[in-house]
Design an enzyme around this catalytic site. Structure first.
Site, PDB file in Angstrom:
ATOM      1  N   TYR A 142       0.817  -1.215   0.000  1.00 26.08           N
ATOM      2  CA  TYR A 142       0.000   0.000   0.000  1.00 26.08           C
ATOM      3  C   TYR A 142       0.850   1.264   0.000  1.00 26.08           C
ATOM      4  O   TYR A 142       0.461   2.279  -0.560  1.00 26.08           O
ATOM      5  CB  TYR A 142      -0.932   0.010   1.224  1.00 26.08           C
ATOM      6  N   LYS A 193       3.773 -15.150   1.755  1.00 26.14           N
ATOM      7  CA  LYS A 193       4.173 -15.881   0.540  1.00 26.14           C
ATOM      8  C   LYS A 193       5.693 -15.974   0.524  1.00 26.14           C
ATOM      9  O   LYS A 193       6.364 -15.384  -0.330  1.00 26.14           O
ATOM     10  CB  LYS A 193       3.647 -15.141  -0.702  1.00 26.14           C
ATOM     11  N   ASP A 226      -1.982 -17.971  -0.007  1.00 24.44           N
ATOM     12  CA  ASP A 226      -2.958 -18.549  -0.942  1.00 24.44           C
ATOM     13  C   ASP A 226      -3.630 -19.783  -0.328  1.00 24.44           C
ATOM     14  O   ASP A 226      -4.847 -19.967  -0.451  1.00 24.44           O
ATOM     15  CB  ASP A 226      -2.312 -18.869  -2.310  1.00 24.44           C
ATOM     16  N   ASP A 250      -6.129  -7.322   3.308  1.00 22.06           N
ATOM     17  CA  ASP A 250      -7.257  -6.707   2.606  1.00 22.06           C
ATOM     18  C   ASP A 250      -8.124  -7.805   1.993  1.00 22.06           C
ATOM     19  O   ASP A 250      -9.347  -7.799   2.127  1.00 22.06           O
ATOM     20  CB  ASP A 250      -6.718  -5.765   1.521  1.00 22.06           C
ATOM     21  N   ASP A 254     -11.916  -9.635   3.434  1.00 23.08           N
ATOM     22  CA  ASP A 254     -13.158  -9.643   2.654  1.00 23.08           C
ATOM     23  C   ASP A 254     -13.697 -11.069   2.543  1.00 23.08           C
ATOM     24  O   ASP A 254     -14.899 -11.304   2.642  1.00 23.08           O
ATOM     25  CB  ASP A 254     -12.920  -9.109   1.227  1.00 23.08           C
TER      26      ASP A 254
HETATM   27  C1  IPM Z   1     -10.424  -1.791   3.260  1.00 25.68           C
HETATM   28  C2  IPM Z   1     -10.689  -1.098   1.959  1.00 25.68           C
HETATM   29  C3  IPM Z   1      -9.591  -0.078   1.720  1.00 25.68           C
HETATM   30  C4  IPM Z   1      -8.289  -0.840   1.567  1.00 25.68           C
HETATM   31  C5  IPM Z   1      -9.836   0.873   0.535  1.00 25.68           C
HETATM   32  C6  IPM Z   1     -11.135   1.611   0.671  1.00 25.68           C
HETATM   33  C7  IPM Z   1      -8.696   1.828   0.351  1.00 25.68           C
HETATM   34  O1  IPM Z   1     -10.799  -2.023   0.922  1.00 25.68           O
HETATM   35  O2  IPM Z   1     -10.356  -1.101   4.294  1.00 25.68           O
HETATM   36  O3  IPM Z   1     -10.295  -3.010   3.262  1.00 25.68           O
HETATM   37  O4  IPM Z   1      -7.966  -1.319   0.469  1.00 25.68           O
HETATM   38  O5  IPM Z   1      -7.588  -0.957   2.571  1.00 25.68           O
HETATM   39 MG    MG Z   2     -10.724  -4.033   1.584  1.00 27.42          MG
END
Ligand code: IPM
Ligand code: MG
Length: 370
Positions: A142, A193, A226, A250, A254
């Protein structure tokens, strides 16, 4: 009586709608009189860009440095697709994370019993799921330099992102993982990784060394990121705490979020290091979901993740664990009573919008409080 200062940054899309419900819950706890809350609201993301030409102003960042906790909504949307990269809405969030050095991102994925059917996995795989993804939040891909698109002599363009980690950055997040695991089942999976990335190799070595030094009582397992993604959908309950870098975190968070039925359910906390004098950590709390521009303005968004994020603020920034538990109980109770926003709607349940879900949670809170 203690007063806790909160900076509310509703942001874009459904952010303001869910934050309005959080404000009702803050008012509820303010009235109970155990502590009081002083709130201020500021713009962030596209909303800040429209007014000030930047995704977050210096004044807002300065304010954020001084408050006990920041409650963040969500940022972004198609409206700002053409905005210069450095001013895109997400840049506001990234700057807050970086400037406040909020390196430890806690993303719990809890499957409420009432929602086990809403998961895309079978009930027995997710029922009772309670895992914590700990994401390093201020380093890695990032923020690594160079980060650029350059034009080559042959006319092609080349994009470069850089993944960088130092031992200190890895150690401090691993330490948080061990500390958190001690209050849970004592098990930590470290995902990287190392077979492809030297940052993964270093990550593995540093976590192993810290574990030998400070990891008494912790069972540490290394897993390739992975394979971790695969195991999360194969057998998620084998995990307790998963610690990983910024980019893997990240994605894995999710994925873990979806196991619980809806990404609209999950809160997160981003914490800095404890202040050497006061022991206080800078902190930002936000739902894991995004700004959901497709449903923004319709009053149908799920406010649970945002309300649960305030719960995490009570736990980690306000020293009010009992009240945080009350919020968790009220959410579970509201779901058990059948209230559902459209993202978690199931047959024979009661479909409600954002405000009615807020009302139902407040009713449940009043009951839990008795
Ligand atoms: C998260 C989001 C952020 C990230 C975006 C909105 C920049 O996806 O907090 O997971 O990628 O960190
Ligand atoms: Mg995210």
């Amino acid at each position: 009586m203690t007063t806790h200062s909160l900076l509310l940054l509703p942001g874009d899309g459904i952010g303001p709608e869910v934050m309005a419900q959080v404000e009702r819950v803050i008012a509820f706890f303010g009235k109970r009189g155990k502590a009081s809350f002083k709130t201020e609201t500021a713009l962030v993301g596209g909303a800040a860009y429209d007014k000030h030409g930047v995704a977050v102003t210096d004044e807002t960042v300065a304010k954020a440095q001084t408050v006990d906790a920041i409650l963040f909504g969500s940022v972004g949307g198609p409206k700002w697709d053409k905005v210069a990269y450095e001013h895109r809405p997400e840049a506001g969030l990234l700057r807050l994370r970086k400037d406040l050095d909020l390196f430890a991102n806690l993303r719990p994925a809890i499957c409420y019993p009432a929602l086990a059917e809403a998961s895309s996995l079978k009930r027995e795989l997710v029922e009772g799921l309670d895992i914590l993804i700990l994401r390093e939040l201020t380093g890695g891909t990032y923020f690594g330099e160079p980060k650029e698109i350059v034009t080559l002599e042959n006319g092609q363009r080349r994009g470069v992102d850089t993944t960088v980690y130092t031992t200190g950055e890895i150690e401090r997040i691993a330490r948080v993982a061990f500390d958190l695991a001690r209050k849970r089942s004592g098990k930590v999976h470290s995902a990287e990784k190392r077979n492809v990335m030297v940052t993964g190799l270093l990550w593995n070595q540093v976590v192993t060394a810290l574990h030998a030094k400070e990891g008494q009582g912790i069972k540490l397992e290394h897993i390739l990121a992975d394979a971790c993604a695969m195991q999360l959908v194969r057998n998620p309950k084998q995990f307790d705490v998963i610690v990983c870098d910024n980019l893997f975190g990240d994605m894995l968070s999710d994925e873990a979020a979806m196991l619980t039925g809806s990404i609209g359910m999950l809160p997160s906390a981003s914490l800095g290091a404890p202040d050497p004098k006061t022991g206080k950590r800078k902190a930002l709390y936000e739902p894991v979901h995004g700004s959901a521009p497709d449903i923004a303005g319709q009053g149908s968004a799920n406010p649970i993740a945002a309300i649960a994020s305030y719960g995490m603020a009570l736990r980690y920034s306000c020293d009010m664990p009992h009240e945080a538990d009350m919020i968790d109980k009220a959410i579970a109770g509201t779901l058990a009573r059948g209230f559902r926003t459209s993202d978690i709607m199931q047959p024979n349940m009661r479909k409600v919008g954002t405000a009615d879900m807020g009302t139902a949670i407040l009713e449940e809170l009043a009951t839990v409080a008795k």
